[in-house]
Scaffold this motif. Structure first.
Motif, PDB file in Angstrom:
ATOM      1  N   VAL A 119       0.864  -1.179   0.000  1.00  0.00           N
ATOM      2  CA  VAL A 119       0.000   0.000   0.000  1.00  0.00           C
ATOM      3  C   VAL A 119       0.904   1.233   0.000  1.00  0.00           C
ATOM      4  O   VAL A 119       1.786   1.362   0.857  1.00  0.00           O
ATOM      5  CB  VAL A 119      -0.932   0.028   1.221  1.00  0.00           C
ATOM      6  CG1 VAL A 119      -1.741   1.325   1.252  1.00  0.00           C
ATOM      7  CG2 VAL A 119      -1.868  -1.180   1.197  1.00  0.00           C
ATOM      8  N   ALA A 120       0.711   2.107  -0.961  1.00  0.00           N
ATOM      9  CA  ALA A 120       1.520   3.317  -1.084  1.00  0.00           C
ATOM     10  C   ALA A 120       0.601   4.536  -1.130  1.00  0.00           C
ATOM     11  O   ALA A 120      -0.316   4.597  -1.958  1.00  0.00           O
ATOM     12  CB  ALA A 120       2.382   3.256  -2.339  1.00  0.00           C
ATOM     13  N   SER A 121       0.841   5.488  -0.245  1.00  0.00           N
ATOM     14  CA  SER A 121       0.041   6.717  -0.189  1.00  0.00           C
ATOM     15  C   SER A 121       0.787   7.832  -0.921  1.00  0.00           C
ATOM     16  O   SER A 121       1.960   8.098  -0.643  1.00  0.00           O
ATOM     17  CB  SER A 121      -0.227   7.115   1.267  1.00  0.00           C
ATOM     18  OG  SER A 121      -0.992   6.110   1.909  1.00  0.00           O
ATOM     19  N   ARG A 122       0.117   8.486  -1.845  1.00  0.00           N
ATOM     20  CA  ARG A 122       0.797   9.360  -2.813  1.00  0.00           C
ATOM     21  C   ARG A 122       1.493  10.561  -2.192  1.00  0.00           C
ATOM     22  O   ARG A 122       2.505  11.036  -2.714  1.00  0.00           O
ATOM     23  CB  ARG A 122      -0.212   9.836  -3.865  1.00  0.00           C
ATOM     24  CG  ARG A 122      -0.720   8.703  -4.740  1.00  0.00           C
ATOM     25  CD  ARG A 122      -1.736   9.167  -5.757  1.00  0.00           C
ATOM     26  NE  ARG A 122      -2.387   8.027  -6.401  1.00  0.00           N
ATOM     27  CZ  ARG A 122      -3.690   7.921  -6.586  1.00  0.00           C
ATOM     28  NH1 ARG A 122      -4.498   8.888  -6.191  1.00  0.00           N
ATOM     29  NH2 ARG A 122      -4.194   6.857  -7.176  1.00  0.00           N
ATOM     30  N   THR A 123       0.978  11.098  -1.078  1.00  0.00           N
ATOM     31  CA  THR A 123       1.633  12.258  -0.468  1.00  0.00           C
ATOM     32  C   THR A 123       2.462  11.876   0.757  1.00  0.00           C
ATOM     33  O   THR A 123       2.915  12.749   1.492  1.00  0.00           O
ATOM     34  CB  THR A 123       0.594  13.336  -0.085  1.00  0.00           C
ATOM     35  OG1 THR A 123      -0.341  12.800   0.859  1.00  0.00           O
ATOM     36  CG2 THR A 123      -0.153  13.820  -1.314  1.00  0.00           C
ATOM     37  N   ASP A 124       2.683  10.592   0.948  1.00  0.00           N
ATOM     38  CA  ASP A 124       3.573  10.130   2.006  1.00  0.00           C
ATOM     39  C   ASP A 124       5.015  10.317   1.536  1.00  0.00           C
ATOM     40  O   ASP A 124       5.342   9.971   0.402  1.00  0.00           O
ATOM     41  CB  ASP A 124       3.307   8.651   2.302  1.00  0.00           C
ATOM     42  CG  ASP A 124       4.009   8.147   3.557  1.00  0.00           C
ATOM     43  OD1 ASP A 124       5.177   8.532   3.786  1.00  0.00           O
ATOM     44  OD2 ASP A 124       3.400   7.356   4.295  1.00  0.00           O
ATOM     45  N   PRO A 125       5.905  10.854   2.386  1.00  0.00           N
ATOM     46  CA  PRO A 125       7.315  10.960   1.991  1.00  0.00           C
ATOM     47  C   PRO A 125       7.937   9.615   1.607  1.00  0.00           C
ATOM     48  O   PRO A 125       8.952   9.584   0.912  1.00  0.00           O
ATOM     49  CB  PRO A 125       7.983  11.536   3.244  1.00  0.00           C
ATOM     50  CG  PRO A 125       6.899  12.279   3.955  1.00  0.00           C
ATOM     51  CD  PRO A 125       5.656  11.478   3.695  1.00  0.00           C
ATOM     52  N   LEU A 126       7.332   8.517   2.057  1.00  0.00           N
ATOM     53  CA  LEU A 126       7.835   7.187   1.744  1.00  0.00           C
ATOM     54  C   LEU A 126       7.170   6.586   0.499  1.00  0.00           C
ATOM     55  O   LEU A 126       7.334   5.393   0.234  1.00  0.00           O
ATOM     56  CB  LEU A 126       7.615   6.247   2.937  1.00  0.00           C
ATOM     57  CG  LEU A 126       8.407   6.571   4.196  1.00  0.00           C
ATOM     58  CD1 LEU A 126       7.948   5.690   5.355  1.00  0.00           C
ATOM     59  CD2 LEU A 126       9.901   6.395   3.955  1.00  0.00           C
TER      60      LEU A 126
END
Length: 283
Positions: A219-226
């Protein structure tokens, strides 16, 4: 805003199990196939207060633990991702719920992933929610990144300073309630409040990724620095499923209805009975 309850969530059962280095506190809600949730630093099981009842209503037994030195769990002699993974494994064993689906958020994803690599018989499925995949140079650059001030300001300004810091680095749409819980939980950890952050760059997750055999979703969140870590994980393991979320690292906190959509799809594809789940583990 009314002050939220940080201890007892409606309908949950709370308990302790013996971990490798002391007592481990957990929250449990619902009945059905077990789903274990592992929080990020420097939060605790309270991070999942909104999604625990959602998972329970979907027919799962949702269990969130406090990692060692977080929430109401005992501190270890020395913190580490390996220690957190062992604690998560101990919870699964003590509750006799293995193999279970394990969801790890950010640093909690490193613990969940390490457990899946080391103890595949305990993990039926894995969700890596914005787990950091860093190379050696990036990990070295992060050592000591989070200052650990243990002083109490006579005027109480350490609370206001932390509030301002959370507002600066957290999601822009975090509610006042979420920021309040973040600040109170942070200081409740006392001298261990930054240990969860400090251990992340000391763990080489690149060594775990190839060894994970169970069904896994990134799961990748678009505005997460990671966010870039999601792409790296996807390149390293193209056999894993992948989901993108529109927000940042705090979607599980204040946008739970969006966060849980891909989680439900992943869980729905997992076999419900233990006999089937054993097919996904190595002997």
């Amino acid at each position: 805003m009314t002050l939220p309850i940080l201890t007892a969530l409606p309908g949950e059962r709370r308990g302790y199990v013996d971990g490798p280095e002391g007592q481990l506190h957990y929250r449990s809600l619902g009945e059905g196939a077990p789903v274990v949730l592992v929080h990020q630093a420097p939060w605790a099981s309270i991070q999942f207060r909104h999604v625990l009842p959602m998972l329970a209503r979907s027919g799962y037994r949702a269990i969130a633990l406090d990692l060692p030195a977080h929430g109401m769990s005992d501190p270890p002699a020395r913190p580490g991702i390996e220690v957190y993974a062992a604690a998560t494994g101990a919870l699964i064993e003590q509750l006799r719920i293995g193999p279970a689906v394990v969801i790890g958020h950010r640093g909690g994803g490193l613990a969940a992933g390490h457990l899946a690599a080391e103890r595949p018989e305990l993990v039926a499925g894995l969700v890596l929610d914005n787990a950091p995949l860093l190379d050696a140079a990036e990990r070295e650059a992060r050592v000591g990144r989070f200052a650990d001030d243990q002083q109490i300001a006579p005027d109480g300004s350490h609370f206001a300073d932390r509030w301002a810091w959370v507002r600066r680095v957290g999601d822009a749409d975090w509610s006042d309630e979420t920021v309040h819980i973040a600040v109170v939980t942070y200081f409740a950890h006392g001298p261990w409040k930054e240990h969860g952050h400090s251990v992340i760059p000391r763990h080489d997750f690149e060594r775990d990724v190839p060894r994970i055999a169970c069904p896994t979703m990134i799961v990748a969140s678009r505005t997460d620095p990671l966010f870039e870590s999601g792409a790296r994980l996807r390149a390293a393991r193209p056999d894993w499923s992948y989901a993108e979320l529109p927000g940042g690292p705090g979607m599980v906190l204040d946008r739970p209805a969006e966060w849980i959509m891909p989680i439900r799809e992943f869980l729905a594809a997992m076999p419900r009975d233990a006999a089937c789940k054993k097919r996904f583990t190595r002997s």
